[in-house]
Enzyme design. Structure first.
Site, PDB file in Angstrom:
ATOM      1  N   CYS A   1      68.576 -51.015 -36.434  1.00 46.75           N
ATOM      2  CA  CYS A   1      68.137 -50.692 -37.542  1.00 46.75           C
ATOM      3  C   CYS A   1      67.454 -51.940 -38.555  1.00 46.75           C
ATOM      4  O   CYS A   1      66.630 -51.893 -39.001  1.00 46.75           O
ATOM      5  CB  CYS A   1      69.238 -50.220 -38.421  1.00 46.75           C
ATOM      6  SG  CYS A   1      69.880 -48.816 -37.645  1.00 46.75           S
TER       7      CYS A   1
ATOM      8  N   HIS B   1      66.245 -49.252 -45.216  1.00 50.96           N
ATOM      9  CA  HIS B   1      66.220 -48.770 -43.911  1.00 50.96           C
ATOM     10  C   HIS B   1      66.594 -47.244 -44.221  1.00 50.96           C
ATOM     11  O   HIS B   1      67.561 -47.067 -45.030  1.00 50.96           O
ATOM     12  CB  HIS B   1      67.147 -49.273 -42.900  1.00 50.96           C
ATOM     13  CG  HIS B   1      67.492 -48.566 -41.768  1.00 50.96           C
ATOM     14  ND1 HIS B   1      66.824 -47.885 -40.996  1.00 50.96           N
ATOM     15  CD2 HIS B   1      69.010 -48.216 -41.321  1.00 50.96           C
ATOM     16  CE1 HIS B   1      67.187 -47.220 -40.117  1.00 50.96           C
ATOM     17  NE2 HIS B   1      68.413 -47.190 -40.415  1.00 50.96           N
TER      18      HIS B   1
ATOM     19  N   ASN C   1      65.746 -40.737 -39.530  1.00 54.23           N
ATOM     20  CA  ASN C   1      66.102 -42.109 -39.307  1.00 54.23           C
ATOM     21  C   ASN C   1      65.436 -42.553 -38.099  1.00 54.23           C
ATOM     22  O   ASN C   1      65.610 -42.231 -36.974  1.00 54.23           O
ATOM     23  CB  ASN C   1      67.551 -42.334 -39.264  1.00 54.23           C
ATOM     24  CG  ASN C   1      67.956 -43.700 -38.989  1.00 54.23           C
ATOM     25  OD1 ASN C   1      66.966 -44.642 -38.558  1.00 54.23           O
ATOM     26  ND2 ASN C   1      69.212 -43.946 -39.023  1.00 54.23           N
TER      27      ASN C   1
HETATM   28  O1  UT7 Z   1      70.830 -46.132 -38.978  1.00 55.47           O
HETATM   29  C1  UT7 Z   1      71.855 -46.612 -38.448  1.00 55.47           C
HETATM   30  C2  UT7 Z   1      73.100 -46.655 -38.923  1.00 55.47           C
HETATM   31  N1  UT7 Z   1      73.578 -45.374 -39.302  1.00 55.47           N
HETATM   32  C3  UT7 Z   1      74.085 -45.067 -40.406  1.00 55.47           C
HETATM   33  O2  UT7 Z   1      73.903 -45.668 -41.426  1.00 55.47           O
HETATM   34  C4  UT7 Z   1      74.680 -43.516 -40.290  1.00 55.47           C
HETATM   35  C5  UT7 Z   1      75.890 -43.508 -41.049  1.00 55.47           C
HETATM   36  N2  UT7 Z   1      76.876 -42.512 -40.868  1.00 55.47           N
HETATM   37  C6  UT7 Z   1      76.368 -41.226 -41.673  1.00 55.47           C
HETATM   38  O3  UT7 Z   1      75.329 -41.061 -41.899  1.00 55.47           O
HETATM   39  C7  UT7 Z   1      77.199 -40.002 -41.455  1.00 55.47           C
HETATM   40  O4  UT7 Z   1      78.625 -40.266 -41.149  1.00 55.47           O
HETATM   41  C8  UT7 Z   1      76.792 -38.819 -40.610  1.00 55.47           C
HETATM   42  C9  UT7 Z   1      75.806 -38.207 -41.141  1.00 55.47           C
HETATM   43  C10 UT7 Z   1      76.706 -39.509 -39.232  1.00 55.47           C
HETATM   44  C11 UT7 Z   1      78.161 -37.767 -40.406  1.00 55.47           C
HETATM   45  O5  UT7 Z   1      78.235 -37.324 -41.678  1.00 55.47           O
HETATM   46  P1  UT7 Z   1      79.794 -37.417 -41.913  1.00 55.47           P
HETATM   47  O6  UT7 Z   1      79.888 -36.782 -43.478  1.00 55.47           O
HETATM   48  O7  UT7 Z   1      80.401 -38.706 -42.168  1.00 55.47           O
HETATM   49  O8  UT7 Z   1      80.763 -36.718 -41.181  1.00 55.47           O
HETATM   50  P2  UT7 Z   1      81.847 -36.886 -40.074  1.00 55.47           P
HETATM   51  O9  UT7 Z   1      81.195 -37.726 -38.996  1.00 55.47           O
HETATM   52  O10 UT7 Z   1      83.084 -37.380 -41.064  1.00 55.47           O
HETATM   53  O11 UT7 Z   1      82.275 -35.198 -39.582  1.00 55.47           O
HETATM   54  C12 UT7 Z   1      82.798 -34.451 -40.539  1.00 55.47           C
HETATM   55  C13 UT7 Z   1      82.538 -33.120 -39.878  1.00 55.47           C
HETATM   56  C14 UT7 Z   1      83.288 -33.188 -38.579  1.00 55.47           C
HETATM   57  O12 UT7 Z   1      84.150 -32.163 -38.219  1.00 55.47           O
HETATM   58  P3  UT7 Z   1      85.568 -31.889 -38.293  1.00 55.47           P
HETATM   59  O13 UT7 Z   1      86.259 -32.944 -37.339  1.00 55.47           O
HETATM   60  O14 UT7 Z   1      85.969 -32.260 -39.871  1.00 55.47           O
HETATM   61  O15 UT7 Z   1      85.904 -30.658 -38.218  1.00 55.47           O
HETATM   62  C15 UT7 Z   1      82.337 -33.338 -37.758  1.00 55.47           C
HETATM   63  O16 UT7 Z   1      82.521 -32.981 -36.139  1.00 55.47           O
HETATM   64  O17 UT7 Z   1      81.532 -32.541 -39.479  1.00 55.47           O
HETATM   65  C16 UT7 Z   1      81.215 -32.552 -38.197  1.00 55.47           C
HETATM   66  N3  UT7 Z   1      79.761 -32.712 -37.784  1.00 55.47           N
HETATM   67  C17 UT7 Z   1      78.813 -31.819 -37.825  1.00 55.47           C
HETATM   68  N4  UT7 Z   1      78.799 -30.483 -38.382  1.00 55.47           N
HETATM   69  C18 UT7 Z   1      77.760 -29.800 -38.144  1.00 55.47           C
HETATM   70  C19 UT7 Z   1      79.237 -33.711 -37.372  1.00 55.47           C
HETATM   71  N5  UT7 Z   1      77.949 -33.818 -37.025  1.00 55.47           N
HETATM   72  C20 UT7 Z   1      77.915 -32.565 -37.309  1.00 55.47           C
HETATM   73  C21 UT7 Z   1      76.403 -31.762 -37.483  1.00 55.47           C
HETATM   74  N6  UT7 Z   1      76.588 -30.550 -37.768  1.00 55.47           N
HETATM   75  N7  UT7 Z   1      75.278 -32.283 -37.014  1.00 55.47           N
END
Ligand code: UT7
Length: 355
Positions: free
Chosen positions: A116, A282, A312
């Site tokens: 990134c 980014h 992204n």
């Molecule tokens: O560019 C490189 C750098 N990258 C970043 O800066 C990315 C940084 N992180 C993020 O943008 C976020 O952490 C994500 C968008 C990747 C994930 O969002 P989050 O709000 O942090 O979700 P989470 O990983 O804490 O997951 C919450 C829930 C989980 O379910 P349970 O365990 O609560 O039942 C995940 O399994 O959301 C679930 N989940 C999804 N649900 C529907 C994870 N991805 C998805 C999805 N659709 N695509």
């Protein structure tokens, strides 16, 4: 004293638009979840067999070269940033040289793998070469063909829904004009968390790092002393050939490091956040960009976000966003432009440019 400035900029996103609803047909996700957590509505995917990081990079580069008013044979150095190279080796730098038809073999080509922050790292490298007088027309490209390497099953949903394909390019030249150019770049890294956002297979690690971290993962190496350890059948069968991200961990680190590295840059040149005219983050997650915007006290017109439309695009995200902002007339001569990125490595970086 010589300064570097961006003499031409171009970008390219492939035609095919992929909606959240289309992804929801492949995995357990929804338009609502994706928009709420990331801000993303659509992303673009390149055409398989027709487009790659190199070809998309070349399309962006052609625009940047033409806007710089030079010919492609004037390019004396190529820097290519990508995490989705066409080949494991050689890198995309030489493939781009060939794709553009640059026959000048005096031209060097360097590939960088800073994910990134790749574009901002590349800008810093170019800046050093320009300031020493070594090169006069550096072509810096950030390009990604993510769609070829994503896991379209529910297991990969947290990564897959975020990423899109595209490319951005700039031509960097020296200037003696004290009122424009790159004012500073700041680069950082912390390898402690390398596996928090990583695409580790195929690779020549042989399980080394993960074992060291006390995580025993079976990659199916068996006991063979020789051969076959770069990619194993086990990796294919057990779907171990996809990127991994601990999203929350990355998110928490990003919202600290973005403001930190921007402040460091501003302090180093005696400016403050109120001097920023345009912030190009980014495009990792709209929530991250909104948080940083708020921290910097910037209005909506002072931040360029396009993650809603193109997702992204890793190394391509900063140059595509900058190119859009310039094309829209949102960046004017004399403006202070701030670029910043954080991502896999972890590596993070910022740059200040007087436009
Ligand atoms: O560019 C490189 C750098 N990258 C970043 O800066 C990315 C940084 N992180 C993020 O943008 C976020 O952490 C994500 C968008 C990747 C994930 O969002 P989050 O709000 O942090 O979700 P989470 O990983 O804490 O997951 C919450 C829930 C989980 O379910 P349970 O365990 O609560 O039942 C995940 O399994 O959301 C679930 N989940 C999804 N649900 C529907 C994870 N991805 C998805 C999805 N659709 N695509």
């Amino acid at each position: 004293m010589l300064r570097s400035h961006i003499a031409g900029i171009g970008s390219y996103v492939p035609e095919r638009v992929v909606t959240n609803d289309e992804l929801a047909q492949l995995m357990d996700t929804s338009d609502e979840w994706i928009q709420e957590r990331t801000g993303i509505k659509t992303r673009h995917y390149g055409k398989k067999h027709k487009e790659t990081s190199t070809t998309m990079g070349a399309r962006a580069a052609e625009i940047a070269i033409s806007r710089a008013g030079i010919s492609k044979d004037d390019i004396d150095f190529i820097i290519f940033a990508t995490l989705s190279p066409d080949y494991y080796f050689p890198g995309c730098g030489v493939l781009l040289q060939r794709e553009l038809g640059i026959t000048n073999t005096e031209c060097g080509a360097l590939d960088i793998r800073n994910q990134c922050s790749g574009f901002v790292y590349g800008l810093s490298i170019a800046d050093q070469f320009i300031k020493t007088g070594m090169y006069k027309n550096i072509l810096l490209v950030g390009a990604e063909m993510h769609s070829m390497g994503l896991d379209y099953s529910t297991e990969g949903r947290n990564v897959t829904v975020i990423f899109g394909d595209g490319a951005g390019a700039v031509v960097i030249q020296p200037t003696e004009d004290e009122n424009k150019g790159v004012l500073c770049t700041k680069l950082h890294s912390n390898g402690t968390y390398a596996e928090k956002l990583a695409f580790i297979n195929p690779g020549a690690h042989g399980g080394y790092h993960l074992d060291k971290m006390g995580e025993s993962v079976d990659f199916g190496y068996g006991n063979d002393e020789f051969g076959g350890i770069f990619v194993t059948q086990h990796m294919v069968t057990h779907r171990q050939l996809f990127p991994y991200m601990d999203g929350q961990f990355v998110f928490k680190m990003a919202v600290v490091k973005f403001p930190e590295v921007i402040k460091e840059a501003l302090d180093s040149v005696g400016l403050s956040q109120s001097d920023i005219n345009m912030f190009i983050p980014h495009q990792a997650n709209l929530r991250i960009s909104a948080f940083v915007q708020h921290k910097l006290g910037l209005g909506d017109h002072q931040v360029w976000n396009n993650i809603q439309r193109i997702g992204n695009t890793t190394a391509a995200s900063v140059p595509i966003a900058l190119c859009e902002a310039v094309e829209a007339g949102a960046v004017k001569p004399g403006d202070l432009v701030c670029l910043a990125a954080f991502g896999s490595g972890f590596t993070w970086a910022s740059a200040l440019i007087r436009w």
